[in-house]
Design a protein around this motif. Sequence first.
Motif, PDB file in Angstrom:
ATOM      1  N   LEU A 248      27.612  51.873  58.513  1.00 64.38           N
ATOM      2  CA  LEU A 248      27.394  51.630  57.087  1.00 64.38           C
ATOM      3  C   LEU A 248      26.813  52.865  56.407  1.00 64.38           C
ATOM      4  N   ALA A 249      25.947  53.598  57.102  1.00 65.92           N
ATOM      5  CA  ALA A 249      25.345  54.799  56.517  1.00 65.92           C
ATOM      6  C   ALA A 249      26.404  55.847  56.211  1.00 65.92           C
ATOM      7  N   LYS A 250      27.356  56.029  57.120  1.00 64.98           N
ATOM      8  CA  LYS A 250      28.423  57.013  56.898  1.00 64.98           C
ATOM      9  C   LYS A 250      29.379  56.541  55.807  1.00 64.98           C
ATOM     10  N   SER A 251      29.637  55.217  55.755  1.00 64.99           N
ATOM     11  CA  SER A 251      30.487  54.674  54.695  1.00 64.99           C
ATOM     12  C   SER A 251      29.841  54.900  53.332  1.00 64.99           C
ATOM     13  N   TYR A 252      28.549  54.660  53.279  1.00 64.28           N
ATOM     14  CA  TYR A 252      27.798  54.852  52.034  1.00 64.28           C
ATOM     15  C   TYR A 252      27.842  56.323  51.613  1.00 64.28           C
ATOM     16  N   LYS A 253      27.664  57.227  52.564  1.00 66.31           N
ATOM     17  CA  LYS A 253      27.690  58.664  52.282  1.00 66.31           C
ATOM     18  C   LYS A 253      29.064  59.089  51.771  1.00 66.31           C
ATOM     19  N   ASN A 254      30.113  58.615  52.432  1.00 66.67           N
ATOM     20  CA  ASN A 254      31.476  58.990  52.058  1.00 66.67           C
ATOM     21  C   ASN A 254      31.920  58.387  50.731  1.00 66.67           C
ATOM     22  N   SER A 255      31.317  57.279  50.337  1.00 65.45           N
ATOM     23  CA  SER A 255      31.733  56.599  49.107  1.00 65.45           C
ATOM     24  C   SER A 255      31.358  57.376  47.856  1.00 65.45           C
ATOM     25  N   GLY A 256      30.331  58.213  47.947  1.00 68.75           N
ATOM     26  CA  GLY A 256      29.873  58.954  46.778  1.00 68.75           C
ATOM     27  C   GLY A 256      29.020  58.127  45.839  1.00 68.75           C
TER      28      GLY A 256
END
Length: 438
Positions: A188-196
């Motif tokens: 979830l942390a990487k998804s959040y980071k990639n989402s902008g």
Amino acid sequence: MATASSIAPASANSISVAAARKLDRNPSHLDVFVNKSYPLKPARYTPKTSTVSGTGIRLRPEAAGAYNKMVKAAKKSGVRVKLISGYRSYNRQAQLFNQYSRMYGKKYAERISAKPGTSEHQTGLAADVGNYNGACALQSCFEGTPVGKWMKKNAHKYGFILRYPKGQESVTGYAYEPWHFRYVGTSLAKSYKNSGAKTFEHFHGVASTKKNSPKTVKGTAKTTANLNMRSGAGAGNRVILTIPRGKSVKLTGSKKSGWYQVTYKSKTGWVSGTYLSNVSMPKSETKKKETKKPSPKPNSSSKKTTANLNMRAGAGTSNRVILTIPKGKTVKATGKTKSGWLQVTYKSKTGWVSGTYLSNTSTPKKSKPKTESSPKKKVKTKTTTANLNMRTGNSTKKQVVLTIPKGKKVEIIGSKKSGWYPVKFKSKKGWVSGTYLK
């Protein structure tokens, strides 16, 4: 749970679409969403926690394990991350919130502290971090320190996200906290980071700002504590009156070294900006250059720090850190003291520091008061019967200030407590065991 590939990278529209999903409100889940509008259910939820190795601080086991991995990785990069705070119970959060409300008023307290039942710390998944040398602890300047920079760049790789970003107070409800990181798991942390997404609220599609907040009137400010109005810009100047907490004052437009000239109840004087909120300088005055003569220097003594020293909002280690004063710096003492703490001014900020870590550099240049003609008080002394450690408190668990050689005289500066004496030796003050004094 959404994966990195399912979240489109980057426009405001794509973010809102990708984040339109059901919020997880289960406090036992790693991705539980909690803020002021979405409190924990139940409000007094208590997670299973474990102590993070090398500290006395507790986190959820998953968060503790991830934190340890992150710290090791940071150390390999030459950065030492220090855990400052982790799990806080409902009752502990209530104590902190009430303390800040008494000190600064409820409105300001809500910007820097969560009400019990709405804090991420209560989930056991939030961690406040800092530098081992104490630099910029729990302050916005932390972002520019080695740990602050490393965490911002790498924390998501270990499942942590920066929860309260700069410029997003209207969305998150809290002032910028570059030290507060929330564990949500690596996926979830990487998804959040990639989402902008700008905030976790944006990511979940629940970001909204308070449109009906009262407008700040130009040329006004509000006091966050009972505040002394003085005759000049500095704590050494004469007190004209005390303005109660929560009162509105008019700003004249003059500002000097963190002090503002204000008008209250037909009186005009200077107040410290540290205890003002909603400051909005008058338009007509902000464009003008200040041409007033400099205010007279405060009649206060100079002291020098003997270690990196935290300036706090009150006299005691439980109070909020305003800033950290480096070792060897000169500060101005206002003359106010309380239980071994002194009120000082440093770089336009006024607060309290422990007198244990201060040494004298000069005394106020002022004619001797009439009271000095009276007989001097007799100094009480004792002699050490062995090499004796002077400590910061009346216990062997307290930090050693210095070791006094056997046969040396020390000045007794206070009352005996639990078999220990407060003493002064070579300009240093601390506590020694009475067992080794005669």
